[in-house]
Scaffold this active site. Structure first.
Site, short mmCIF file in Angstrom:
data_model
loop_
_atom_site.label_atom_id
_atom_site.label_comp_id
_atom_site.label_asym_id
_atom_site.label_seq_id
_atom_site.Cartn_x
_atom_site.Cartn_y
_atom_site.Cartn_z
N ASP A 13 0.97 1.56 -1.38
CA ASP A 13 -0.29 2.21 -1.03
C ASP A 13 -0.71 1.88 0.41
O ASP A 13 -0.38 0.80 0.91
CB ASP A 13 -1.38 1.77 -2.02
CG ASP A 13 -2.59 2.69 -1.99
OD1 ASP A 13 -2.48 3.83 -1.50
OD2 ASP A 13 -3.67 2.26 -2.46
N HIS A 30 2.97 8.71 5.98
CA HIS A 30 3.98 8.88 4.93
C HIS A 30 5.40 8.80 5.50
O HIS A 30 6.31 8.27 4.85
CB HIS A 30 3.77 10.21 4.19
CG HIS A 30 2.48 10.25 3.42
ND1 HIS A 30 2.07 9.23 2.62
CD2 HIS A 30 1.51 11.20 3.34
CE1 HIS A 30 0.90 9.53 2.07
NE2 HIS A 30 0.53 10.73 2.50
N LEU A 124 21.95 -3.41 -6.81
CA LEU A 124 20.51 -3.17 -7.00
C LEU A 124 20.27 -1.89 -7.81
O LEU A 124 20.86 -0.84 -7.53
CB LEU A 124 19.85 -3.04 -5.63
CG LEU A 124 18.37 -2.67 -5.61
CD1 LEU A 124 17.52 -3.79 -6.18
CD2 LEU A 124 17.93 -2.34 -4.20
#
Ligand code: IPE
Ligand code: IPE
Ligand code: MG
Length: 260
Positions: A13, A30, A124
């Site tokens: 955020d 963004h 991962l």
């Protein structure tokens, strides 16, 4: 305590405020946020973190202005187009959770392709939550359970059976949840799965959250005492790993103490 999390979840955020502070449009935030996803994935892979789950777009984010939603969709597509080859080489397995049926057909097919192309990777496990809502996930799991067991009643469903139908069924629950951007809320992220997760809130905006900030969060996690309902004395008598293992195999403890 000196534990390291095997699964870190992140609510990324603060992109919009990062840009606003610099008098730039939110979409620039963004773009920088997407670039930071790349850094964070690499940092986690380097640290041998096994699972990283990133909240990229919530089921509520459709309420944003259409231009911003389109920019976010475009960035997601671009991310998949640019990163999957490298993920393949780095041993990263990508999964996307959330209701993808709302996405444009091209984006849906890129997601499917990226998942297939990385399905055999074992380093991962990167999971991107897109058009994801924790309430949707739980409801969906209940419906899926009912479809899988048409002759059973809801009375026969237990926590493990429900969890097996969540979108995260293949992932362990996160031990550490990081939220950047200064808010202390879950915003409909992994509601079921974070029942016993350690929650780390930081004021840093997502584009500024670098590998040093990640290490600080992991160090903070290392100091937590995870009790899973027990007392301090009980926990210190047992190694932390045994306490965590026992949490996973919890029998119906209340039944033992039933007073009739
Ligand atoms: C998080 O940053 C990214 C998404 C929700 C897609 P925000 O866009 O929410 O940034 P702020 O909270 O407005 O600063
Ligand atoms: C949460 O951030 C969702 C993502 C990071 C994808 P929001 O910015 O949408 O959360 P609220 O609306 O402030 O709770
Ligand atoms: Mg926000």
């Amino acid at each position: 305590m000196n534990q390291t999390p095997q699964h870190i979840a992140v609510i990324m955020d603060g992109n919009g405020r990062w840009a606003k502070k610099r008098l730039m449009p939110r979409t620039v935030g963004h773009v920088r946020g997407a670039a930071n996803v790349r850094h964070m994935v690499k940092a986690c892979n380097d640290l041998d973190i096994r699972y990283l789950t990133l909240f990229a777009f919530s089921s509520e984010n459709w309420r944003r202005p259409p231009d911003e939603v389109s920019a976010l969709m475009g960035l997601f597509l671009q991310y998949l187009e640019n990163e999957v080859a490298e993920m393949k080489a780095a041993g990263i397995r990508l999964r996307v959770i959330g209701d993808r049926s709302a996405f444009a057909p091209l984006l849906q097919s890129r997601i499917d392709q990226a998942e297939q192309d990385t399905a055999h990777n074992t380093r991962l496990n990167l999971t991107i939550a897109a058009n994801y809502g924790g309430q949707w996930d739980v409801l969906n799991a209940m419906r899926a359970w009912q479809i899988a067991h048409p002759h059973k009643t809801l009375q026969e469903m237990d926590a493990n059976a429900l969890a097996a139908h969540l979108s995260t069924a293949e992932l362990p629950d996160p031990e550490l949840l990081i939220r950047t951007g200064g808010e202390s809320r879950i915003s409909n992220f992994l509601l079921w799965q974070t029942a016993y997760t350690e929650l780390y809130f930081t004021d840093a905006y997502w584009p500024d959250f670098d590998s040093a900030a990640l290490k600080a969060a992991i160090d903070w996690y290392a100091q937590r005492v995870r009790r899973f309902g027990r007392t301090d004395d009980q926990v210190s008598a047992e190694p932390q790993s045994a306490v965590e293992k026992a949490d996973k195999a919890m029998p119906d403890l209340a039944a033992r103490f039933k007073i009739s």
